[in-house]
Design a protein around this motif. Sequence first.
Motif, PDB file in Angstrom:
ATOM      1  N   GLU A  80     -14.433 -25.394 -17.076  1.00 26.56           N
ATOM      2  CA  GLU A  80     -13.459 -26.131 -16.277  1.00 26.56           C
ATOM      3  C   GLU A  80     -14.193 -27.304 -15.635  1.00 26.56           C
ATOM      4  O   GLU A  80     -15.267 -27.136 -15.061  1.00 26.56           O
ATOM      5  CB  GLU A  80     -12.859 -25.245 -15.197  1.00 26.56           C
ATOM      6  CG  GLU A  80     -11.848 -25.987 -14.342  1.00 26.56           C
ATOM      7  CD  GLU A  80     -11.232 -25.121 -13.243  1.00 26.56           C
ATOM      8  OE1 GLU A  80     -10.189 -25.538 -12.726  1.00 26.56           O
ATOM      9  OE2 GLU A  80     -11.798 -24.069 -12.919  1.00 26.56           O
ATOM     10  N   PHE A  81     -13.619 -28.489 -15.767  1.00 25.35           N
ATOM     11  CA  PHE A  81     -14.184 -29.699 -15.183  1.00 25.35           C
ATOM     12  C   PHE A  81     -13.234 -30.237 -14.123  1.00 25.35           C
ATOM     13  O   PHE A  81     -12.002 -30.180 -14.295  1.00 25.35           O
ATOM     14  CB  PHE A  81     -14.367 -30.796 -16.245  1.00 25.35           C
ATOM     15  CG  PHE A  81     -15.477 -30.536 -17.211  1.00 25.35           C
ATOM     16  CD1 PHE A  81     -16.759 -30.997 -16.957  1.00 25.35           C
ATOM     17  CD2 PHE A  81     -15.240 -29.830 -18.381  1.00 25.35           C
ATOM     18  CE1 PHE A  81     -17.782 -30.755 -17.856  1.00 25.35           C
ATOM     19  CE2 PHE A  81     -16.257 -29.587 -19.287  1.00 25.35           C
ATOM     20  CZ  PHE A  81     -17.536 -30.058 -19.021  1.00 25.35           C
ATOM     21  N   LEU A  82     -13.783 -30.766 -13.069  1.00 28.70           N
ATOM     22  CA  LEU A  82     -13.054 -31.585 -12.115  1.00 28.70           C
ATOM     23  C   LEU A  82     -13.548 -33.004 -12.360  1.00 28.70           C
ATOM     24  O   LEU A  82     -14.736 -33.293 -12.196  1.00 28.70           O
ATOM     25  CB  LEU A  82     -13.335 -31.154 -10.674  1.00 28.70           C
ATOM     26  CG  LEU A  82     -12.640 -31.965  -9.594  1.00 28.70           C
ATOM     27  CD1 LEU A  82     -11.122 -31.766  -9.663  1.00 28.70           C
ATOM     28  CD2 LEU A  82     -13.157 -31.562  -8.215  1.00 28.70           C
ATOM     29  N   LEU A  83     -12.659 -33.891 -12.803  1.00 31.48           N
ATOM     30  CA  LEU A  83     -13.013 -35.268 -13.164  1.00 31.48           C
ATOM     31  C   LEU A  83     -12.177 -36.189 -12.302  1.00 31.48           C
ATOM     32  O   LEU A  83     -10.963 -36.295 -12.507  1.00 31.48           O
ATOM     33  CB  LEU A  83     -12.748 -35.511 -14.651  1.00 31.48           C
ATOM     34  CG  LEU A  83     -13.474 -34.548 -15.596  1.00 31.48           C
ATOM     35  CD1 LEU A  83     -12.932 -34.668 -17.013  1.00 31.48           C
ATOM     36  CD2 LEU A  83     -14.966 -34.783 -15.553  1.00 31.48           C
ATOM     37  N   GLY A  84     -12.799 -36.820 -11.323  1.00 33.63           N
ATOM     38  CA  GLY A  84     -12.032 -37.533 -10.315  1.00 33.63           C
ATOM     39  C   GLY A  84     -11.245 -36.484  -9.564  1.00 33.63           C
ATOM     40  O   GLY A  84     -11.796 -35.537  -9.056  1.00 33.63           O
ATOM     41  N   GLY A  85      -9.957 -36.551  -9.551  1.00 35.20           N
ATOM     42  CA  GLY A  85      -9.134 -35.536  -8.909  1.00 35.20           C
ATOM     43  C   GLY A  85      -8.402 -34.649  -9.887  1.00 35.20           C
ATOM     44  O   GLY A  85      -7.515 -33.887  -9.504  1.00 35.20           O
ATOM     45  N   THR A  86      -8.775 -34.704 -11.179  1.00 38.31           N
ATOM     46  CA  THR A  86      -8.057 -33.970 -12.214  1.00 38.31           C
ATOM     47  C   THR A  86      -8.904 -32.825 -12.761  1.00 38.31           C
ATOM     48  O   THR A  86     -10.072 -33.024 -13.096  1.00 38.31           O
ATOM     49  CB  THR A  86      -7.693 -34.927 -13.375  1.00 38.31           C
ATOM     50  OG1 THR A  86      -6.933 -36.013 -12.856  1.00 38.31           O
ATOM     51  CG2 THR A  86      -6.898 -34.211 -14.446  1.00 38.31           C
ATOM     52  N   ARG A  87      -8.284 -31.651 -12.862  1.00 44.26           N
ATOM     53  CA  ARG A  87      -8.945 -30.509 -13.492  1.00 44.26           C
ATOM     54  C   ARG A  87      -8.560 -30.470 -14.966  1.00 44.26           C
ATOM     55  O   ARG A  87      -7.412 -30.699 -15.319  1.00 44.26           O
ATOM     56  CB  ARG A  87      -8.500 -29.202 -12.843  1.00 44.26           C
ATOM     57  CG  ARG A  87      -9.061 -28.988 -11.467  1.00 44.26           C
ATOM     58  CD  ARG A  87      -8.547 -27.664 -10.899  1.00 44.26           C
ATOM     59  NE  ARG A  87      -8.944 -27.509  -9.526  1.00 44.26           N
ATOM     60  CZ  ARG A  87      -9.975 -26.763  -9.124  1.00 44.26           C
ATOM     61  NH1 ARG A  87     -10.686 -26.087 -10.005  1.00 44.26           N
ATOM     62  NH2 ARG A  87     -10.279 -26.680  -7.850  1.00 44.26           N
ATOM     63  N   THR A  88      -9.539 -30.154 -15.802  1.00 44.32           N
ATOM     64  CA  THR A  88      -9.280 -29.986 -17.224  1.00 44.32           C
ATOM     65  C   THR A  88     -10.205 -28.906 -17.757  1.00 44.32           C
ATOM     66  O   THR A  88     -11.300 -28.701 -17.230  1.00 44.32           O
ATOM     67  CB  THR A  88      -9.451 -31.310 -18.001  1.00 44.32           C
ATOM     68  OG1 THR A  88      -8.975 -31.142 -19.321  1.00 44.32           O
ATOM     69  CG2 THR A  88     -10.884 -31.781 -18.022  1.00 44.32           C
ATOM     70  N   THR A  89      -9.764 -28.213 -18.782  1.00 44.88           N
ATOM     71  CA  THR A  89     -10.540 -27.145 -19.399  1.00 44.88           C
ATOM     72  C   THR A  89     -10.923 -27.584 -20.804  1.00 44.88           C
ATOM     73  O   THR A  89     -10.097 -28.111 -21.552  1.00 44.88           O
ATOM     74  CB  THR A  89      -9.704 -25.847 -19.449  1.00 44.88           C
ATOM     75  OG1 THR A  89      -9.322 -25.515 -18.108  1.00 44.88           O
ATOM     76  CG2 THR A  89     -10.496 -24.707 -20.025  1.00 44.88           C
ATOM     77  N   VAL A  90     -12.198 -27.342 -21.158  1.00 46.15           N
ATOM     78  CA  VAL A  90     -12.719 -27.755 -22.455  1.00 46.15           C
ATOM     79  C   VAL A  90     -13.450 -26.571 -23.080  1.00 46.15           C
ATOM     80  O   VAL A  90     -14.317 -25.968 -22.445  1.00 46.15           O
ATOM     81  CB  VAL A  90     -13.680 -28.962 -22.309  1.00 46.15           C
ATOM     82  CG1 VAL A  90     -14.238 -29.387 -23.654  1.00 46.15           C
ATOM     83  CG2 VAL A  90     -12.975 -30.129 -21.621  1.00 46.15           C
ATOM     84  N   GLY A  91     -13.080 -26.255 -24.321  1.00 44.30           N
ATOM     85  CA  GLY A  91     -13.694 -25.139 -25.031  1.00 44.30           C
ATOM     86  C   GLY A  91     -14.818 -25.577 -25.940  1.00 44.30           C
ATOM     87  O   GLY A  91     -15.142 -26.767 -26.055  1.00 44.30           O
TER      88      GLY A  91
END
Length: 176
Positions: A80-91
Amino acid sequence: MTTMAPNTGETPRALVVRAEEVEHVPLPHGGGFGLLADAAATGGALGANRLTLGTGADGAGPHLHTRSSELFHVLDGTVEFLLGGTRTTVGAGGLVVVPPRMPHAFGAVRGSTAELLVVLTPGVDRFGYFRALGRAGRGAEGLAGLAGLAGLAAEQERYDVHFLDVPEWRRAPEAG
């Protein structure tokens, strides 16, 4: 380990790091760093490490780099990444590139371990930082001897790791 020649007009040399030459720095969650190439070994071009995260473990809390971009290639697991204010999940197989000055944080998703190849470019000599993180996890004195990561705050400029207070990133430790 063979190091690269600096950009001085010398004949270029490739950097070769064999598996048995990789320094391993354990982390308290069962993971650790494999220190692959620091900036000094690449003529400042990049720094690279392999990071293994224990189940649900944070890789890094919120921070930014002022001088470098950071590339994350997820080799195994899910992050799970927090990039700026956005969370995203990368497999596994995914890639994230964070530009300079973008706040970011990352960690293995709950219930998952993760392994990442992390490249910082241009490079900053950060192996001392990674070693300090390992010592902080073991409660050692020295650079990281203060309460956890607080001991590294004075070293933010040196390692181009500028800590940020982003309360929404705070994650409860993985049980188990």
